[in-house]
Design an enzyme around this catalytic site. Structure first.
Site, PDB file in Angstrom:
ATOM      1  N   HIS A  74       4.175   0.464   2.192  1.00 50.90           N
ATOM      2  CA  HIS A  74       4.900   1.722   2.132  1.00 50.90           C
ATOM      3  C   HIS A  74       4.872   2.148   0.663  1.00 50.90           C
ATOM      4  O   HIS A  74       4.748   1.295  -0.229  1.00 50.90           O
ATOM      5  CB  HIS A  74       6.366   1.553   2.558  1.00 50.90           C
ATOM      6  N   ASP A  77       7.232   0.110  -1.206  1.00 55.01           N
ATOM      7  CA  ASP A  77       6.913  -1.319  -1.387  1.00 55.01           C
ATOM      8  C   ASP A  77       6.222  -1.482  -2.735  1.00 55.01           C
ATOM      9  O   ASP A  77       6.432  -2.461  -3.445  1.00 55.01           O
ATOM     10  CB  ASP A  77       5.956  -1.824  -0.293  1.00 55.01           C
TER      11      ASP A  77
END
Ligand code: 3MF
Ligand code: MG
Length: 370
Positions: A74, A77
């Protein structure tokens, strides 16, 4: 006449010319990926975490240990607290992550803008009724493209988590699709290399999602400004939640040359998205997914075997990665099963229209009783 097709009586060994061959004849070598969220603390809607968190830096070496080369991200992340950072800080952080990947011998597979946690996306991102919120969703997606470029990937995954409704009257569905297409076109225009992979899911968190199947995703792809750069990622569980056969969904996307990634996992019937280990609930469906990927030479174009699996909440710290190791192992065993399936016996069953014999061939092959 049926004898030849009866497994118990010894099917004829075939030359298996199509065995795992794909179009070019050589066997496919698969490479595997997962996202850091697949190492999970075990929280669910009814209870708190049960395992300690592991930092991103400590997760990276685990990839190689488990035999994985690809990391799915993501946007946050890669860049935690993304909304509090300046564009320059975001890019610097992405560059630092790229160095960590290089040092660990890993490749970024994709970046997915996380459009389902910010207060501005409570009622959706691209299909939010508030134009300012829609703008936020687009801005964040364009930033995800810039992060992906720094990480060395052109792939952007759109899991359209909140693009749907809790009650249908709350949005204009026709307009919502127009906005979705507009968002896709904005992303395509932002970077000429970017490829968009739509990950369809029919429900959860929403009651009803707007792009529930790969057919819906591919129809949007064809309407976009550059259809060659819009494709799909199919998750096993999501297809199951739509009541569809995952291998047929994959075959449909492969037919359109638009299966650019997968989230293999498993799902026990129509309930919440379980993210079980691949093949853990439906062996035959797992076989058929692998069979379809094998026949199409899926990995030859550089596509990854991605997993989206969660460890059971009951799993203790010391064996918290077993679901990843298991899923990869089950996939590889299914590849062997797909490659060793007796294609000549299969062809005979089909030619004889003896699908009971074919059923037995498949089941005995899976059970190892041939
Ligand atoms: C959805 C996804 C991810 C989710 C992840 C976390 C790319 O199926 O694949 O988005 O965020 O599963 O729950
Ligand atoms: Mg997924």
């Amino acid at each position: 006449m049926a004898k030849k097709t009866q497994p118990k009586e010894g099917p004829v060994k075939s030359k298996r010319t199509r065995e795992g061959a794909g179009e070019g004849g050589a066997k496919t070598a698969y490479r595997f990926s997962f996202g850091p969220w697949n190492i999970h603390e075990g929280a669910d809607p009814f209870g708190p975490p049960v395992r300690d968190p592991i930092s991103f830096a400590r997760k990276l070496p685990l990839y190689q240990e488990l035999g994985f080369e690809g990391v799915q991200f993501h946007d946050d992340d890669a860049v935690p607290d993304i909304n509090t950072k300046s564009p320059q800080q975001v890019l610097r952080q992405a560059q630092a992550v790229r160095k960590m990947l290089d040092a660990a011998g890993l490749t970024a597979e994709f970046v997915a803008p996380r459009l389902w946690e910010d207060p501005r996306t409570i009622d959706g991102g691209y299909t939010n009724n508030d134009p300012e919120n829609r703008q936020y969703a687009i801005d964040r997606s364009l930033q995800a493209i810039d992060i992906a470029a720094e990480l060395g990937t052109v792939n952007i995954v759109l899991w359209l988590a909140r693009e749907g409704t809790y009650i249908r009257e709350s949005k204009n569905a026709r307009l919502a699709h127009d906005w979705l297409l507009e968002a896709i076109n904005r992303m395509l225009a932002h970077n000429p290399n970017v490829r968009i992979l739509i990950e369809p899911k029919p429900n959860e968190p929403m009651d009803q999602a707007y792009v529930p199947t790969i057919g819906h995703a591919i129809s949007l792809a064809y309407l976009s400004e550059d259809p060659a750069r819009v494709g799909g990622l199919i998750e096993t569980a999501h297809a199951k939640l739509a009541g569809l056969d995952p291998s047929d969904e994959m075959a449909f996307a492969l037919f359109h040359k638009k299966l650019w990634s997968v989230h293999l996992n498993d799902q026990n019937g129509l309930k919440f998205d379980e993210d079980k280990s691949f093949a853990a609930a439906n062996l035959r469906e797992a076989f058929n997914q692998v069979r379809v990927l094998e026949e199409a030479g899926y990995a030859r174009q550089g596509a990854w075997v991605g997993l989206d699996v969660k460890a059971m909440r009951t799993q203790k710290e010391e064996s918290r990665l077993a679901h990843l190791a298991n899923s990869k192992r089950f996939f590889e065993l299914m590849v062997e099963k797909a490659r060793s399936f007796d294609r000549q016996a299969e062809a005979e069953c089909i030619a004889n229209r003896d699908y009971e014999a074919l059923e037995r061939l498949v089941i005995e092959h899976l059970l190892g009783t041939l």
